[in-house]
Scaffold this active site. Structure first.
Site, PDB file in Angstrom:
ATOM      1  CG  HIS A 208      -3.600   7.171   2.625  1.00  0.00           C
ATOM      2  ND1 HIS A 208      -3.914   7.088   3.964  1.00  0.00           N
ATOM      3  CD2 HIS A 208      -3.183   5.939   2.268  1.00  0.00           C
ATOM      4  CE1 HIS A 208      -3.679   5.859   4.385  1.00  0.00           C
ATOM      5  NE2 HIS A 208      -3.242   5.131   3.358  1.00  0.00           N
TER       6      HIS A 208
ATOM      7  CG  HIS B 141      -4.411   2.843  -0.579  1.00  0.00           C
ATOM      8  ND1 HIS B 141      -5.343   2.116   0.120  1.00  0.00           N
ATOM      9  CD2 HIS B 141      -3.496   3.256   0.352  1.00  0.00           C
ATOM     10  CE1 HIS B 141      -5.013   2.094   1.410  1.00  0.00           C
ATOM     11  NE2 HIS B 141      -3.893   2.790   1.585  1.00  0.00           N
TER      12      HIS B 141
ATOM     13  CG  ASP C 110      -1.998  -0.995   1.202  1.00  0.00           C
ATOM     14  OD1 ASP C 110      -1.941  -1.886   0.332  1.00  0.00           O
ATOM     15  OD2 ASP C 110      -2.917  -0.904   2.042  1.00  0.00           O
ATOM     16  CG  ASP C 111       0.056   3.743   2.370  1.00  0.00           C
ATOM     17  OD1 ASP C 111      -1.099   3.483   1.991  1.00  0.00           O
ATOM     18  OD2 ASP C 111       0.390   3.783   3.569  1.00  0.00           O
TER      19      ASP C 111
ATOM     20  CG  HIS D 136       2.344   0.013   4.277  1.00  0.00           C
ATOM     21  ND1 HIS D 136       2.077  -0.939   5.242  1.00  0.00           N
ATOM     22  CD2 HIS D 136       1.210   0.740   4.111  1.00  0.00           C
ATOM     23  CE1 HIS D 136       0.824  -0.780   5.650  1.00  0.00           C
ATOM     24  NE2 HIS D 136       0.278   0.238   4.976  1.00  0.00           N
TER      25      HIS D 136
HETATM   26 NI    NI Z   1      -2.732   3.117   3.404  1.00  0.00          NI
END
Ligand code: NI
Length: 372
Positions: free
Chosen positions: A237, A233, A183-184, A324
């Site tokens: 965020h 995503h 993620d991210d 991540h």
């Molecule tokens: Ni996230």
């Protein structure tokens, strides 16, 4: 006496009869008569031709009912399904009566055909072998008879075969598998992670934030190239559960538009930030919502050794693992985790690959934690 005469004359007429016969024989022998006969034959032939042409014209101008196999595909090893056949005709043909007594119209025939009656499908598809297969249509004997005798001047049935593709898949559904998700990102360590994935012939799913997508567009291109899944995503965020409907949609579509610019594709799955989902999110995000079953807490520990140990200890077949790729420690951990899991017999697959391999058709707005 008169009777006798008559008899005689009858004899003569009998003779005459003979001579007529002879004359008819002569018909063919005289030039004039030959012409006559020739003319007669031509007339008969012309008549037959006209009849044939008439039949052909009627046949060709009959309203057409089209039965068509729809093209479809599955992934290798996936269960064979979805061979669809559609029958159709022009709207004006639908009211044509095929059977007056039973009040059976063309539209009734369409209904029957579209529910699978009246034809057979012929195919030889092997879902373990990638390739394009032909699906052939064949009318049932009963329908064939009706079309050629009872309805021959009313409708024409046209058949169109279709193709069925078995798309190559790298996933063997009978073996263990895990979906690693990151993620991210993308971030500055993503490229290194892609190296590790590529070297190990492994794939992962990246849930990316719009603002990073535009910064690391080359990494996004590479993800696609090596078969990783493109996840969404949100654009920046944001907790989707605190937003209005239009804002939820623009958070997803914002990232999609950036992806379209780079790889000409939108995302295929969404992970809501913080895993927060409410009814607005479920109803307005038109993608499957991917959660996780193993949280490595990599963002918290930022310790490669801990991430590695925790992951290897806690994962099992069908898990979706949360990590991540914006942390160097996570990518460092992945350097060991990825080959180690493969050594243990796991296939490292994308989320959608795992769902497919487990026979699950993911639905938009629905949450998925694992595919065990
Ligand atoms: Ni996230």
């Amino acid at each position: 006496m008169s009777i006798n005469k008559n008899l005689f004359s009858n004899k003569r007429s009998f003779k005459n009869l003979f001579s007529i016969r002879r004359n008819s024989k002569n018909l063919f022998s005289t030039k004039k008569n030959k012409k006559k006969v020739g003319l007669l034959v031509v007339v008969v032939l012309l008549f037959l031709c006209a009849l044939c042409i008439g039949v052909v014209v009627i046949k060709n101008t009959r309203p057409v009912v089209m039965i068509k196999v729809q093209d479809n595909s599955i992934y290798q090893y996936e269960e064979l399904s979805g061979i669809e056949v559609k029958a159709s005709t022009a709207k004006k043909n639908q009211k044509i009566v095929l059977n007056k007594k039973e009040n059976y119209l063309v539209k009734d025939l369409l209904k029957d055909l579209n529910s699978g009656e009246g034809y057979k499908l012929k195919y030889d598809i092997d879902n373990r072998t990638a390739g394009t297969y032909t699906v052939e249509l064949e009318l049932s004997k009963e329908l064939k008879k009706k079309v050629s005798y009872l309805w021959w001047n009313k409708i024409k049935i046209q058949l169109e075969n279709g193709s069925f593709e078995v798309i190559e898949s790298k996933v063997d559904p009978t073996k263990l598998m895990i979906a690693l998700t990151f993620d991210d990102g993308p971030g500055k360590y993503t490229d290194k992670l892609l190296d590790i994935l590529e070297e190990n012939d492994a794939r992962a799913t990246f849930f990316m934030v719009g603002e990073n997508v535009s910064k690391y567009s080359e990494a996004v291109e590479r993800m696609k190239e090596i078969g990783c899944e493109i996840g969404n995503h949100t654009t920046n965020h944001t907790k989707l559960t605190e937003l209005e409907v239009s804002e939820v949609i623009s958070q997803i579509e914002g990232t999609n538009n950036l992806l379209l610019d780079i790889i000409e594709e939108k995302s295929t799955v969404v992970r809501p930030p913080y895993g927060e989902v409410n009814s607005v999110v479920r109803e307005n995000v038109e993608y499957p919502l991917i959660m996780w079953s193993v949280d490595t807490l990599d963002w918290k520990t930022k310790d490669a050794k801990k991430v590695k140990e925790y992951t290897l200890k806690n994962v099992a077949d069908g898990d979706i693992v949360l990590m991540h790729d914006i942390h160097q420690s996570t990518v460092k951990a992945a350097e060991t985790i990825i080959p180690k899991l493969i050594e243990q017999g796991y296939q490292l697959v994308t989320v959608s690959e795992m769902a497919r391999a487990r026979g699950i058709e993911m639905k938009n707005g629905e949450k998925y934690f694992s595919f065990k």
